[in-house]
Motif scaffolding. Structure first.
Motif, mmCIF file in Angstrom:
data_model
loop_
_atom_site.group_PDB
_atom_site.id
_atom_site.type_symbol
_atom_site.label_atom_id
_atom_site.label_comp_id
_atom_site.label_asym_id
_atom_site.label_seq_id
_atom_site.Cartn_x
_atom_site.Cartn_y
_atom_site.Cartn_z
ATOM 1 N N ARG A 46 39.603 -10.677 -105.524
ATOM 2 C CA ARG A 46 39.693 -9.218 -105.611
ATOM 3 C C ARG A 46 39.920 -8.558 -104.250
ATOM 4 N N TYR A 47 39.195 -9.028 -103.226
ATOM 5 C CA TYR A 47 39.255 -8.352 -101.925
ATOM 6 C C TYR A 47 39.426 -9.375 -100.810
ATOM 7 N N LEU A 48 40.382 -9.098 -99.922
ATOM 8 C CA LEU A 48 40.622 -9.952 -98.761
ATOM 9 C C LEU A 48 40.324 -9.145 -97.507
ATOM 10 N N LEU A 49 39.416 -9.634 -96.681
ATOM 11 C CA LEU A 49 39.079 -8.975 -95.416
ATOM 12 C C LEU A 49 39.694 -9.804 -94.289
ATOM 13 N N PHE A 50 40.655 -9.197 -93.601
ATOM 14 C CA PHE A 50 41.594 -9.941 -92.767
ATOM 15 C C PHE A 50 41.533 -9.430 -91.327
ATOM 16 N N LYS A 51 40.894 -10.221 -90.438
ATOM 17 C CA LYS A 51 40.915 -9.906 -89.011
ATOM 18 C C LYS A 51 42.217 -10.443 -88.425
ATOM 19 N N MET A 52 43.180 -9.563 -88.242
ATOM 20 C CA MET A 52 44.500 -9.989 -87.802
ATOM 21 C C MET A 52 44.598 -10.135 -86.295
ATOM 22 N N THR A 53 43.595 -9.634 -85.591
ATOM 23 C CA THR A 53 43.527 -9.764 -84.133
ATOM 24 C C THR A 53 42.074 -9.620 -83.722
ATOM 25 N N ASN A 54 41.726 -10.198 -82.572
ATOM 26 C CA ASN A 54 40.411 -9.893 -81.997
ATOM 27 C C ASN A 54 40.554 -9.112 -80.696
ATOM 28 N N ARG A 55 41.788 -8.638 -80.418
ATOM 29 C CA ARG A 55 41.970 -7.727 -79.280
ATOM 30 C C ARG A 55 41.444 -6.347 -79.645
ATOM 31 N N CYS A 56 40.923 -5.639 -78.653
ATOM 32 C CA CYS A 56 40.422 -4.294 -78.920
ATOM 33 C C CYS A 56 40.600 -3.422 -77.680
ATOM 34 N N ASN A 57 40.612 -2.103 -77.913
ATOM 35 C CA ASN A 57 40.770 -1.144 -76.822
ATOM 36 C C ASN A 57 39.550 -0.239 -76.680
ATOM 37 N N SER A 58 38.449 -0.618 -77.300
ATOM 38 C CA SER A 58 37.191 0.107 -77.095
ATOM 39 C C SER A 58 36.114 -0.894 -76.693
ATOM 40 N N ASP A 59 34.943 -0.385 -76.373
ATOM 41 C CA ASP A 59 33.908 -1.234 -75.770
ATOM 42 C C ASP A 59 32.566 -1.018 -76.459
ATOM 43 N N CYS A 60 32.554 -1.177 -77.773
ATOM 44 C CA CYS A 60 31.328 -0.967 -78.547
ATOM 45 C C CYS A 60 30.221 -1.895 -78.050
ATOM 46 N N GLU A 61 29.031 -1.340 -77.886
ATOM 47 C CA GLU A 61 27.950 -2.093 -77.252
ATOM 48 C C GLU A 61 27.442 -3.248 -78.100
ATOM 49 N N TYR A 62 27.756 -3.267 -79.392
ATOM 50 C CA TYR A 62 27.208 -4.282 -80.296
ATOM 51 C C TYR A 62 28.278 -5.234 -80.826
ATOM 52 N N ARG A 85 52.929 -14.189 -95.192
ATOM 53 C CA ARG A 85 52.788 -15.256 -96.189
ATOM 54 C C ARG A 85 51.440 -15.165 -96.898
ATOM 55 N N THR A 86 50.410 -14.836 -96.143
ATOM 56 C CA THR A 86 49.068 -14.733 -96.721
ATOM 57 C C THR A 86 48.966 -13.558 -97.687
ATOM 58 N N ILE A 87 49.641 -12.457 -97.369
ATOM 59 C CA ILE A 87 49.669 -11.318 -98.295
ATOM 60 C C ILE A 87 50.314 -11.732 -99.612
ATOM 61 N N GLU A 88 51.394 -12.487 -99.548
ATOM 62 C CA GLU A 88 52.045 -12.967 -100.772
ATOM 63 C C GLU A 88 51.091 -13.842 -101.588
ATOM 64 N N GLN A 89 50.367 -14.721 -100.900
ATOM 65 C CA GLN A 89 49.434 -15.597 -101.603
ATOM 66 C C GLN A 89 48.291 -14.794 -102.241
ATOM 67 N N ALA A 90 47.817 -13.782 -101.531
ATOM 68 C CA ALA A 90 46.755 -12.936 -102.074
ATOM 69 C C ALA A 90 47.244 -12.197 -103.313
ATOM 70 N N SER A 91 48.484 -11.716 -103.274
ATOM 71 C CA SER A 91 49.052 -11.023 -104.426
ATOM 72 C C SER A 91 49.129 -11.946 -105.633
ATOM 73 N N GLU A 92 49.524 -13.188 -105.411
ATOM 74 C CA GLU A 92 49.607 -14.159 -106.512
ATOM 75 C C GLU A 92 48.240 -14.436 -107.134
ATOM 76 N N LEU A 93 47.187 -14.248 -106.347
ATOM 77 C CA LEU A 93 45.820 -14.435 -106.855
ATOM 78 C C LEU A 93 45.251 -13.157 -107.486
ATOM 79 N N GLY A 94 46.079 -12.105 -107.565
ATOM 80 C CA GLY A 94 45.638 -10.873 -108.204
ATOM 81 C C GLY A 94 44.811 -9.968 -107.330
#
Length: 360
Positions: A46-62, A85-94
């Motif tokens: 149902r839901y895919l949570l996808f960290k596509m990068t670990n780069r960031c432009n802020s400096d959250c303390e936690y 490709r992963t989006i296509e696979q996720a779509s095929e899984l509904g």
């Protein structure tokens, strides 16, 4: 219909693709309960949570991805072709919805193409961002079909915001203003802010809810999780009276119509989470194994962000279908239902069960 961030997914889906939101939620509850009762592997992701990068432009303390932690991890972007490709696979899984997050996903130069691909695949894209780059990008994202934006934003007090988020308040506010422009320019766009609740912003939290509600923006509550006892007293809430009062007032405000995108059941557990150190409510059964997959910036596919669970596999070598239906994931589903994990009260996990158990 505002209940929590996942019920909002179905509101957005209704606007984008014409689905009946309430019917979709009702069917989801029936399907997952049937899968649990009959000990069946779920067919649909149902839901895919996808960290596509670990780069960031802020400096959250936690946050481990903060600028000041750059030397502690190798910075990565998942290749565009792998993401598509992963989006296509996720779509095929509904798949119903995909969270586009990081790090800061707007640092990717292909983010508009990713949104377009997600929309074309009939998946609701949910952008999770600090909002700092939205002023330059909101229109192209809206044109691409983005209709659900979640902005990390902890306080309307500039000093508190900058303490926790490590970015300039004025720049963050321009991001909020850009999101409001999206709502105006693209009907059906939903904007939420995700606020990490700590001892530093607890006294200001109601002001943030009021401020955002006046602007048509819902607030998601993300309680600070401590995993290191050395930092527990520095940031976590320890005042029982304060958190009980805040929780009670938040529930009253939600009932009165304030735009709070945290479910009733989620808010009710906050005092026990902070004061008793009780990660999960009594009699709680985590059901995300029947709905979610998580992908980190190293392309590892995970059943949950809890590090007690080993990765199921990696996008370089494995398909989502074989991992979702595999025996390893099936074992983890049973572990999750029995709470054989460290436990957490994250929005992306706890709120799924709140939706499925109708505790909105």
């Amino acid at each position: 219909m505002l209940g929590n961030l996942f019920s909002t997914v179905y509101e957005v889906q209704s606007g984008m693709y014409g689905n009946d939101a309430q019917a979709e939620i009702t069917q989801l509850r029936r399907d997952v309960q049937s899968e649990i009762d009959d000990k069946k592997k779920p067919e649909s992701l149902r839901y895919l949570l996808f960290k596509m990068t670990n780069r960031c432009n802020s400096d959250c303390e936690y946050c481990s991805h903060a600028i000041s932690n750059a030397s502690n991890e190798v910075k990565l972007d998942i290749p565009t072709e792998v993401v598509l490709r992963t989006i296509e696979q996720a779509s095929e899984l509904g798949c119903t919805a995909m969270a586009i997050n990081g790090g800061e996903p707007l640092l990717r130069n292909d983010i508009v193409d990713i949104v377009k691909k997600t929309v074309a695949s009939k998946i609701v894209p949910v952008l999770m961002t600090n909002g700092l780059l939205l002023p330059q990008m909101w229109r192209s994202l809206g044109d691409a079909g983005l209709r659900y934006v979640i902005i990390s934003f902890d306080s309307v007090d500039p000093a508190i915001y900058e303490l926790q988020r490590g970015a300039k308040f004025e720049q963050a506010m321009r991001g909020i203003e850009s999101a409001m422009q999206m709502m105006e320019e693209y009907p059906g766009t939903h904007v939420h802010v995700s606020a990490v609740l700590t001892k530093d912003n607890q006294d200001d939290f109601l002001h943030t809810v009021e401020f955002m509600t006046e602007r048509g923006i819902a607030v998601q509550i993300s309680p600070y999780h401590h995993y290191d006892s050395r930092t527990f007293d520095n940031i976590s809430i320890r005042d029982r009276e304060a958190i009980e009062s805040l929780s009670s007032k938040l529930l009253e405000m939600k009932k009165a119509g304030a735009l709070i995108a945290s479910s009733t059941g989620f808010i009710e557990h906050l005092p026990n989470f902070f004061i008793k150190g009780q990660r999960l409510p009594n009699d709680y059964r985590c059901k995300i194994g029947f709905t979610n997959l998580f992908i980190d910036a190293s392309m590892n596919v995970r059943p949950c962000w809890d590090w007690c669970f080993q990765p199921l596999g990696n996008l370089e070598t494995d398909s989502l279908e074989e991992l979702w239906h595999g025996e390893m994931m099936e074992r983890y589903r049973m572990d999750m239902l029995a709470n054989r994990c460290e436990g957490c009260w994250y929005m992306c996990t706890g709120e799924v069960t709140m939706l499925l158990d109708n505790m909105l």
